[in-house]
Design a protein around this motif. Structure first.
Motif, PDB file in Angstrom:
ATOM      1  N   LEU A 118      71.127  51.463  48.201  1.00  0.00           N
ATOM      2  CA  LEU A 118      71.482  52.453  48.611  1.00  0.00           C
ATOM      3  C   LEU A 118      70.230  53.544  48.137  1.00  0.00           C
ATOM      4  CD1 LEU A 118      74.316  51.830  45.669  1.00  0.00           C
ATOM      5  CD2 LEU A 118      74.451  51.636  47.800  1.00  0.00           C
ATOM      6  N   PHE A 119      69.955  54.033  49.424  1.00  0.00           N
ATOM      7  CA  PHE A 119      68.443  55.149  50.155  1.00  0.00           C
ATOM      8  C   PHE A 119      69.227  56.678  49.521  1.00  0.00           C
ATOM      9  CE2 PHE A 119      66.592  51.055  50.884  1.00  0.00           C
ATOM     10  CZ  PHE A 119      65.357  51.602  50.373  1.00  0.00           C
ATOM     11  N   THR A 120      68.678  57.003  49.537  1.00  0.00           N
ATOM     12  CA  THR A 120      68.269  58.727  49.608  1.00  0.00           C
ATOM     13  C   THR A 120      67.961  58.930  51.214  1.00  0.00           C
ATOM     14  OG1 THR A 120      66.861  59.404  48.251  1.00  0.00           O
ATOM     15  CG2 THR A 120      68.113  59.317  47.374  1.00  0.00           C
ATOM     16  N   ARG A 121      68.227  60.546  51.277  1.00  0.00           N
ATOM     17  CA  ARG A 121      67.224  60.991  52.363  1.00  0.00           C
ATOM     18  C   ARG A 121      66.057  60.920  52.286  1.00  0.00           C
ATOM     19  NH1 ARG A 121      71.548  63.343  56.097  1.00  0.00           N
ATOM     20  NH2 ARG A 121      73.427  63.559  54.758  1.00  0.00           N
ATOM     21  N   GLN A 122      65.724  61.029  51.543  1.00  0.00           N
ATOM     22  CA  GLN A 122      63.847  60.931  51.073  1.00  0.00           C
ATOM     23  C   GLN A 122      64.027  59.924  51.242  1.00  0.00           C
ATOM     24  OE1 GLN A 122      65.943  62.890  48.938  1.00  0.00           O
ATOM     25  NE2 GLN A 122      66.307  64.184  50.470  1.00  0.00           N
ATOM     26  N   GLY A 123      64.070  58.731  51.211  1.00  0.00           N
ATOM     27  CA  GLY A 123      63.742  57.670  51.507  1.00  0.00           C
ATOM     28  C   GLY A 123      63.964  56.735  49.659  1.00  0.00           C
ATOM     29  N   HIS A 124      64.515  57.292  49.001  1.00  0.00           N
ATOM     30  CA  HIS A 124      63.956  57.142  47.563  1.00  0.00           C
ATOM     31  C   HIS A 124      65.448  56.079  46.960  1.00  0.00           C
ATOM     32  CE1 HIS A 124      60.951  59.396  46.127  1.00  0.00           C
ATOM     33  NE2 HIS A 124      61.877  60.464  46.437  1.00  0.00           N
TER      34      HIS A 124
END
Length: 595
Positions: A118-124
């Motif tokens: 599960l990745f955020t839009r910032q790639g975290h």
């Protein structure tokens, strides 16, 4: 520490911050998430399915099917590996994989694991949507796609839970979250195409503050509504206007718009020449415009916004009120931000900060009467950081308080160490403007002096004119308390700030330090000679002892001595040096005087 290790640590901290900003950890179960885990378990024929969030040392389950526990240790958890890349992570048999043989899952009888990150839009990487089974098995391509699609639905739900809509409630304009989605959509439809982001700051910070004082929150709403109504027609139907800050609007110029940045900048400035009505009050915009070019698909949406913000900040400082994104400026801002973040660690480290000392010389005798304590920082990765790069930035933050306490404590400790060696030197230390705004500042400083065992008169605190001028009445009370206890007070860099003579009559200060800017050209500038001589005479009339900074030539030294300046410091006599070097320098000076 090796750079790649440092990067890994910083990236992990950024990931944890992103996870906590979502406010999902340790929250109650949610039907919207539970429906997705039930669906994953059903479609992939797995008895157990979880939405697992990877905390610092644990895996916490936001949703789960087929299991009662709510968390497991992160160590040896497959989910920790799954967030390492954007592929589906599959382990057919945990007991056959050396990474997981002794893991809690394997010991509980689990054999099969499959997790979609599960990745955020910032790639975290936040965690995974995973399925597990007591049977050894594989996951075919169709199953992998199902898991990937479900993970996308989980992230959509997370974002929906964390973001209330995509429209600014007050102005009705799409907000930055809608802009992020639009950038992603444009990247899918025009991947590789050139695009531009344009941001306008409608009014200066001073105008914004005044508008808020007069009209409150309605000022912002009226300003944005009026500006957007005037600007919208200029962009046609192919571009949206986004509300991305209190008084900031943004627009994306894409292959669909056919609009060029210079043309649009000129058009916006022209449209904002006339005042905007804000609750009946005409407000004349003072627009600053920043732009950035980027390739669709090459830049994350938040990076597009960040570049636009950097550009508009540069524009607000520019004479033309226009600026294009400059990578060098962003690197400088990023470095400054990193230094501010790292400075707190430096205060606690015990080995990054130190004081150097520049001797203060009595001009008539050449004796060293004391020294100014000057902070030095050796960053573990960047090496020595110039004081001018970090001290002014720290002084604008809450770190000003612990920084001053560190400097004063270190200076007092050094005074005590020198007194034990038979050296009786007064120490001066700089104090920031924000310190005088602290109601307990005087009490804290005097407590440090008392605990050190050093006589108060051995310490001198230096304040700049600007620090005193922020609130002369409050400053006078603080300085009076400090001076009454025996600590000397000096006005530093006199002449470079407000030079308000009225507060010199009332402040409890005993020393006035003439700014180095007036000392460097004494030999060649009649004007500087007149100014410095007048300042010395005035200071003496008011009862101040005068110290000249930045003495670098013998002629300047002699002029100042002739005019009655009591003390001086500068490269002519000695540069700033560590304590041990100053001790050696003093012994050398004493020896030369005896000879």
């Amino acid at each position: 520490m090796l750079p790649y290790i440092v990067d890994a640590i910083q990236n992990e901290e950024a990931r944890l911050n992103a996870l906590r900003d979502l406010n999902l950890l340790d929250t109650s179960p949610s039907d919207s998430f539970d429906r997705l885990t039930r669906l994953a378990s059903k479609l992939l024929d797995a008895p157990v399915s979880t939405i697992s969030l990877t905390d610092r040392d644990r895996q916490w389950f936001k949703s789960k099917v087929g299991v009662d526990i709510t968390e497991i240790p992160r160590e040896q958890a497959p989910c920790s590996y799954a967030i390492g890349n954007d592929e589906i992570f599959v382990v057919p048999d945990l007991t056959a994989d050396p990474r997981f043989v002794g893991s809690p899952l394997a010991q509980a009888g689990i054999r099969f694991y499959a997790g979609a990150p599960l990745f955020t839009r910032q790639g975290h990487g936040l965690g995974t949507l995973c399925v597990v089974d007591e049977r050894v098995r594989e996951l075919d391509d169709e199953g992998r796609q199902v898991l990937r699609d479900l993970a996308g639905m989980v992230m959509s739900q997370i974002e929906l839970s964390n973001t209330i809509g995509r429209t600014d409630a007050a102005t009705g304009l799409p907000n930055q979250h809608q802009m992020f989605e639009d950038v992603e959509d444009l990247a899918r439809r025009h991947k590789g195409a050139a695009a531009s982001g344009l941001m306008v700051e409608l009014v200066s910070q001073q105008q914004y503050g005044q508008g808020q004082r007069v009209l409150g929150g309605s000022f912002t709403e009226s300003l944005i509504r009026g500006a957007s109504a005037r600007l919208r027609p200029a962009f046609g139907n192919s571009s949206k206007l986004y509300h991305v800050g209190p008084t900031r609007l943004a627009v994306l110029l894409t292959p669909e718009t056919g609009l060029e940045v210079p043309i649009m900048v000129d058009r916006i400035i022209e449209l904002l020449r006339e005042p905007l009505e804000c609750d009946g009050i005409p407000v004349l915009p003072t627009p600053a415009l920043g732009s950035c070019e980027f390739v669709l698909g090459d830049l994350a949406p938040r990076d597009v916004l960040r570049r636009m913000l950097n550009a508009v900040e540069d524009a607000s400082l520019s004479d033309t009120a226009r600026a294009e994104y400059c990578p060098a400026h962003e690197l400088r801002h990023a470095r400054s931000f990193m230094l501010l973040n790292d400075f707190r660690t430096a205060l606690e480290s015990g080995d990054q900060l130190r004081l150097d000392y520049q001797p203060r010389i009595e001009l008539t005798t050449g004796r060293c009467l004391g020294a100014e304590a000057l902070m030095r920082w050796t960053h573990p990765l960047l090496g020595p950081i110039p004081p001018v790069e970090f001290i002014p930035a720290v002084e604008q933050t809450a770190l000003a308080k612990p920084m001053t306490e560190w400097v004063v404590s270190a200076a007092l400790a050094q005074i005590a160490a020198w007194q034990a060696q038979g050296l009786d030197l007064r120490m001066s230390a700089n104090v920031s403007a924000l310190n005088l705004d602290e109601p307990d500042f005087a009490a804290r400083i005097l407590a440090l002096v008392q605990r050190s065992g050093v006589r108060p008169e051995m310490l001198e605190l230096e304040f700049t004119e600007s620090a005193v001028a922020r609130n002369p009445t409050r400053a006078a009370r603080q300085l009076e308390a400090i001076r009454s206890a025996g600590v000397a007070i000096a006005i530093d860099d006199f002449g470079s700030g407000y030079s308000n003579l009225s507060y010199l009559q009332t402040l409890s200060a005993s020393v006035l330090k003439v700014d180095r800017a007036f000392i460097g050209d004494l030999e060649s500038s009649e004007r500087d000679r007149t100014l410095v001589r007048s300042v010395i005479d005035m200071a003496h009339d008011l009862g101040y002892r005068v110290v000249a900074e930045g003495i670098e030539t013998r002629d300047a030294f002699e002029l100042l001595r002739t005019w009655g300046c009591e003390e001086g410091q500068g490269y002519l006599m000695a540069r700033p040096m560590p304590a041990a070097s100053l001790e050696a320098w003093l012994r050398q000076e004493i020896g030369a005087a005896a000879a």
